[in-house]
Design a protein around this motif. Sequence first.
Motif, PDB file in Angstrom:
ATOM      1  N   HIS A 182      16.153 -76.019  52.744  1.00 29.08           N
ATOM      2  CA  HIS A 182      16.602 -74.817  54.437  1.00 29.08           C
ATOM      3  C   HIS A 182      17.792 -72.852  55.183  1.00 29.08           C
ATOM      4  CE1 HIS A 182      18.255 -70.060  57.506  1.00 29.08           C
ATOM      5  NE2 HIS A 182      18.935 -70.822  57.309  1.00 29.08           N
ATOM      6  N   ASP A 199       6.532 -71.822  66.268  1.00 23.07           N
ATOM      7  CA  ASP A 199       6.523 -70.608  64.902  1.00 23.07           C
ATOM      8  C   ASP A 199       7.417 -71.054  64.080  1.00 23.07           C
ATOM      9  OD1 ASP A 199       4.528 -68.999  67.246  1.00 23.07           O
ATOM     10  OD2 ASP A 199       6.881 -68.805  68.284  1.00 23.07           O
ATOM     11  N   TYR A 200       8.373 -71.551  63.835  1.00 22.57           N
ATOM     12  CA  TYR A 200       9.814 -72.185  62.776  1.00 22.57           C
ATOM     13  C   TYR A 200       8.924 -72.288  61.393  1.00 22.57           C
ATOM     14  CZ  TYR A 200      14.280 -73.154  60.062  1.00 22.57           C
ATOM     15  OH  TYR A 200      14.608 -73.440  59.049  1.00 22.57           O
ATOM     16  N   LEU A 201       9.017 -71.179  60.428  1.00 20.19           N
ATOM     17  CA  LEU A 201       8.463 -71.630  59.249  1.00 20.19           C
ATOM     18  C   LEU A 201       9.595 -72.834  58.644  1.00 20.19           C
ATOM     19  CD1 LEU A 201       6.828 -68.465  58.540  1.00 20.19           C
ATOM     20  CD2 LEU A 201       6.138 -70.103  59.197  1.00 20.19           C
ATOM     21  N   LEU A 202       9.145 -73.641  57.973  1.00 19.84           N
ATOM     22  CA  LEU A 202      10.396 -74.615  57.502  1.00 19.84           C
ATOM     23  C   LEU A 202      11.107 -74.139  55.396  1.00 19.84           C
ATOM     24  CD1 LEU A 202       7.976 -77.875  57.838  1.00 19.84           C
ATOM     25  CD2 LEU A 202      10.164 -77.537  58.587  1.00 19.84           C
ATOM     26  N   VAL A 203      11.762 -74.240  55.823  1.00 19.31           N
ATOM     27  CA  VAL A 203      12.677 -73.273  54.516  1.00 19.31           C
ATOM     28  C   VAL A 203      12.775 -75.013  53.346  1.00 19.31           C
ATOM     29  CG1 VAL A 203      13.088 -71.405  54.603  1.00 19.31           C
ATOM     30  CG2 VAL A 203      14.207 -72.949  55.727  1.00 19.31           C
ATOM     31  N   PRO A 204      13.773 -74.790  52.103  1.00 16.88           N
ATOM     32  CA  PRO A 204      13.903 -75.584  51.622  1.00 16.88           C
ATOM     33  C   PRO A 204      15.272 -76.039  52.454  1.00 16.88           C
ATOM     34  CG  PRO A 204      13.821 -73.972  50.189  1.00 16.88           C
ATOM     35  CD  PRO A 204      13.859 -73.729  51.655  1.00 16.88           C
ATOM     36  N   GLY A 205      15.552 -77.033  51.868  1.00 15.94           N
ATOM     37  CA  GLY A 205      16.759 -78.111  52.682  1.00 15.94           C
ATOM     38  C   GLY A 205      16.735 -78.861  54.743  1.00 15.94           C
ATOM     39  N   SER A 209       6.719 -93.891  59.269  1.00 17.26           N
ATOM     40  CA  SER A 209       7.506 -92.978  59.984  1.00 17.26           C
ATOM     41  C   SER A 209       8.799 -92.099  58.658  1.00 17.26           C
ATOM     42  CB  SER A 209       8.192 -93.457  60.780  1.00 17.26           C
ATOM     43  OG  SER A 209       7.342 -93.738  61.902  1.00 17.26           O
ATOM     44  N   LEU A 210       9.579 -91.190  58.284  1.00 20.92           N
ATOM     45  CA  LEU A 210       9.973 -91.113  57.518  1.00 20.92           C
ATOM     46  C   LEU A 210      10.970 -89.604  58.025  1.00 20.92           C
ATOM     47  CD1 LEU A 210      10.669 -91.287  54.452  1.00 20.92           C
ATOM     48  CD2 LEU A 210       8.679 -89.446  54.245  1.00 20.92           C
ATOM     49  N   ASP A 211      12.002 -89.881  57.740  1.00 18.30           N
ATOM     50  CA  ASP A 211      12.949 -88.683  57.803  1.00 18.30           C
ATOM     51  C   ASP A 211      12.586 -88.416  56.407  1.00 18.30           C
ATOM     52  OD1 ASP A 211      13.997 -88.631  60.506  1.00 18.30           O
ATOM     53  OD2 ASP A 211      15.313 -90.725  59.821  1.00 18.30           O
ATOM     54  N   ALA A 212      12.717 -86.295  56.437  1.00 17.12           N
ATOM     55  CA  ALA A 212      12.609 -86.207  54.563  1.00 17.12           C
ATOM     56  C   ALA A 212      13.402 -84.841  54.813  1.00 17.12           C
ATOM     57  CB  ALA A 212      11.194 -86.133  54.411  1.00 17.12           C
ATOM     58  N   ARG A 213      14.055 -84.519  53.581  1.00 12.94           N
ATOM     59  CA  ARG A 213      14.364 -83.139  53.354  1.00 12.94           C
ATOM     60  C   ARG A 213      13.411 -82.159  52.691  1.00 12.94           C
ATOM     61  NH1 ARG A 213      17.461 -80.654  48.932  1.00 12.94           N
ATOM     62  NH2 ARG A 213      18.949 -78.985  50.060  1.00 12.94           N
ATOM     63  N   ILE A 214      13.359 -80.637  52.995  1.00 14.04           N
ATOM     64  CA  ILE A 214      12.714 -79.762  51.572  1.00 14.04           C
ATOM     65  C   ILE A 214      13.186 -79.677  50.575  1.00 14.04           C
ATOM     66  CG2 ILE A 214      11.412 -77.761  51.742  1.00 14.04           C
ATOM     67  CD1 ILE A 214       9.785 -79.873  54.238  1.00 14.04           C
ATOM     68  N   SER A 215      12.453 -79.593  49.426  1.00 18.36           N
ATOM     69  CA  SER A 215      13.641 -79.456  48.337  1.00 18.36           C
ATOM     70  C   SER A 215      12.694 -78.380  48.228  1.00 18.36           C
ATOM     71  CB  SER A 215      12.695 -80.934  47.328  1.00 18.36           C
ATOM     72  OG  SER A 215      11.450 -79.939  46.780  1.00 18.36           O
ATOM     73  N   GLU A 216      13.801 -78.270  46.885  1.00 21.74           N
ATOM     74  CA  GLU A 216      14.211 -76.883  46.818  1.00 21.74           C
ATOM     75  C   GLU A 216      12.845 -76.332  46.087  1.00 21.74           C
ATOM     76  OE1 GLU A 216      16.718 -74.767  46.816  1.00 21.74           O
ATOM     77  OE2 GLU A 216      17.523 -76.120  47.616  1.00 21.74           O
ATOM     78  N   GLY A 217      11.629 -76.598  46.369  1.00 23.68           N
ATOM     79  CA  GLY A 217      10.611 -76.411  45.906  1.00 23.68           C
ATOM     80  C   GLY A 217       9.648 -75.915  47.094  1.00 23.68           C
ATOM     81  N   GLY A 218       9.908 -76.957  47.680  1.00 23.44           N
ATOM     82  CA  GLY A 218       9.599 -76.888  49.101  1.00 23.44           C
ATOM     83  C   GLY A 218       8.263 -77.412  49.380  1.00 23.44           C
ATOM     84  N   THR A 219       8.698 -79.354  48.615  1.00 27.19           N
ATOM     85  CA  THR A 219       7.593 -80.380  49.308  1.00 27.19           C
ATOM     86  C   THR A 219       8.343 -81.083  49.487  1.00 27.19           C
ATOM     87  OG1 THR A 219       8.749 -80.957  47.006  1.00 27.19           O
ATOM     88  CG2 THR A 219       6.457 -79.447  47.273  1.00 27.19           C
ATOM     89  N   ILE A 220       7.758 -82.667  50.060  1.00 30.30           N
ATOM     90  CA  ILE A 220       8.479 -83.850  50.179  1.00 30.30           C
ATOM     91  C   ILE A 220       7.928 -84.714  49.703  1.00 30.30           C
ATOM     92  CG2 ILE A 220       9.501 -82.269  53.122  1.00 30.30           C
ATOM     93  CD1 ILE A 220       7.377 -85.152  53.521  1.00 30.30           C
ATOM     94  N   GLY A 221       8.298 -86.177  49.525  1.00 32.46           N
ATOM     95  CA  GLY A 221       7.707 -87.089  48.652  1.00 32.46           C
ATOM     96  C   GLY A 221       7.233 -88.023  49.905  1.00 32.46           C
ATOM     97  N   TYR A 222       5.615 -88.574  50.417  1.00 36.09           N
ATOM     98  CA  TYR A 222       5.308 -88.616  51.354  1.00 36.09           C
ATOM     99  C   TYR A 222       4.453 -90.335  50.800  1.00 36.09           C
ATOM    100  CZ  TYR A 222       3.866 -90.017  56.483  1.00 36.09           C
ATOM    101  OH  TYR A 222       3.636 -90.372  57.247  1.00 36.09           O
ATOM    102  N   PRO A 223       4.535 -91.050  51.722  1.00 40.23           N
ATOM    103  CA  PRO A 223       4.116 -92.638  51.593  1.00 40.23           C
ATOM    104  C   PRO A 223       2.686 -92.579  51.137  1.00 40.23           C
ATOM    105  CG  PRO A 223       5.742 -93.401  53.414  1.00 40.23           C
ATOM    106  CD  PRO A 223       5.773 -91.263  53.153  1.00 40.23           C
ATOM    107  N   GLY A 238       6.636 -76.088  52.661  1.00 44.21           N
ATOM    108  CA  GLY A 238       7.775 -74.371  52.289  1.00 44.21           C
ATOM    109  C   GLY A 238       6.682 -73.807  52.962  1.00 44.21           C
ATOM    110  N   GLY A 239       7.005 -73.296  53.878  1.00 38.85           N
ATOM    111  CA  GLY A 239       6.515 -71.541  54.182  1.00 38.85           C
ATOM    112  C   GLY A 239       5.341 -72.272  55.363  1.00 38.85           C
ATOM    113  N   LEU A 240       5.598 -73.697  56.313  1.00 37.30           N
ATOM    114  CA  LEU A 240       4.763 -73.961  56.919  1.00 37.30           C
ATOM    115  C   LEU A 240       5.096 -73.833  57.979  1.00 37.30           C
ATOM    116  CD1 LEU A 240       2.553 -76.614  55.585  1.00 37.30           C
ATOM    117  CD2 LEU A 240       1.758 -74.251  55.365  1.00 37.30           C
ATOM    118  N   THR A 241       4.193 -73.800  59.493  1.00 33.80           N
ATOM    119  CA  THR A 241       5.011 -73.981  60.947  1.00 33.80           C
ATOM    120  C   THR A 241       4.336 -75.668  61.033  1.00 33.80           C
ATOM    121  OG1 THR A 241       2.614 -73.871  61.585  1.00 33.80           O
ATOM    122  CG2 THR A 241       3.908 -72.377  61.375  1.00 33.80           C
TER     123      THR A 241
END
Length: 289
Positions: free
Chosen positions: A16, A50-56, A70-84, A92-95
Amino acid sequence: MKTENLKPDSKTNMRHSSQYSFADRLSAGLLLSVLLMATAAWTPAFAQQDYLLVPGDIIKISVFKNPDLSLDARISEGGTIGYPLVGAVPLGGLTLPAAERKISQMLKDGGFVLNPQVNILLTTALGNLVSVIGEVNTAGRYSLDATGGHLSGMLAAAGGISESGGDVAIVTGIRGGKPFRREIDIVKMSMGGNGADDIELHGGDSVFVNRYPVFYIYGQVQKPGQFRLERNMTVMQALASGGGVTGKGTQRGIVRHRRDATGKVKEESVSMDDNVEDQDVIYVKESLF
């Protein structure tokens, strides 16, 4: 791991002045201070929908009746997260609603949960921050939520313009996918009540306040040196800033050194009513008589 509605063959791998005097600027600074207190009481929440997700950005994901997902995750610089179970998820870029649908669809398509009900809470929003830099009292990154979302509130949050700051704020960012840049006259905005100049800021914007403009005066003046350039300042006013011409000097022997568009310095004779610009050098010659 136990999950609701898991199929028996499911895999369990986790993947972010002159126009404005010093008093005017001081009044403008006081107005910004008042705005700082006002924004503390008036902080409308920007719709997370309306917020668009960003890295960070940091998000909290939960799936109804599936606590193991359930997971607490940080958006990576590539705009992704690792999910079970499903691995990398591009968010990244999604509401937030779109991100919920994305994870829900991936869980369903993978056959991990038959009817997943995904909820995402934004806990840290870097995309909701604006950088305030330059000649302000407290440079930093400030939340749109805490400042009312407008330039005046953002400058107030940064403690207002410092003593060495100029009268113009430069706002840069992205609007409609294109670079955005606008110069705002801070004093005019504060004193004139022009709401159009108090622009709405977006997450990721930068607000830069430059150092005040200066001119130099030397030769036969009482106080040679560098001085703050006031708006619409004339040579006569510049001489007054330098304490006036000495007994050895003459007003008929004043020249101005100014850089042209090519960067070359040109010397020219001036009259008392001529204007003075940033970085001008004024020289008062000695009288021949």
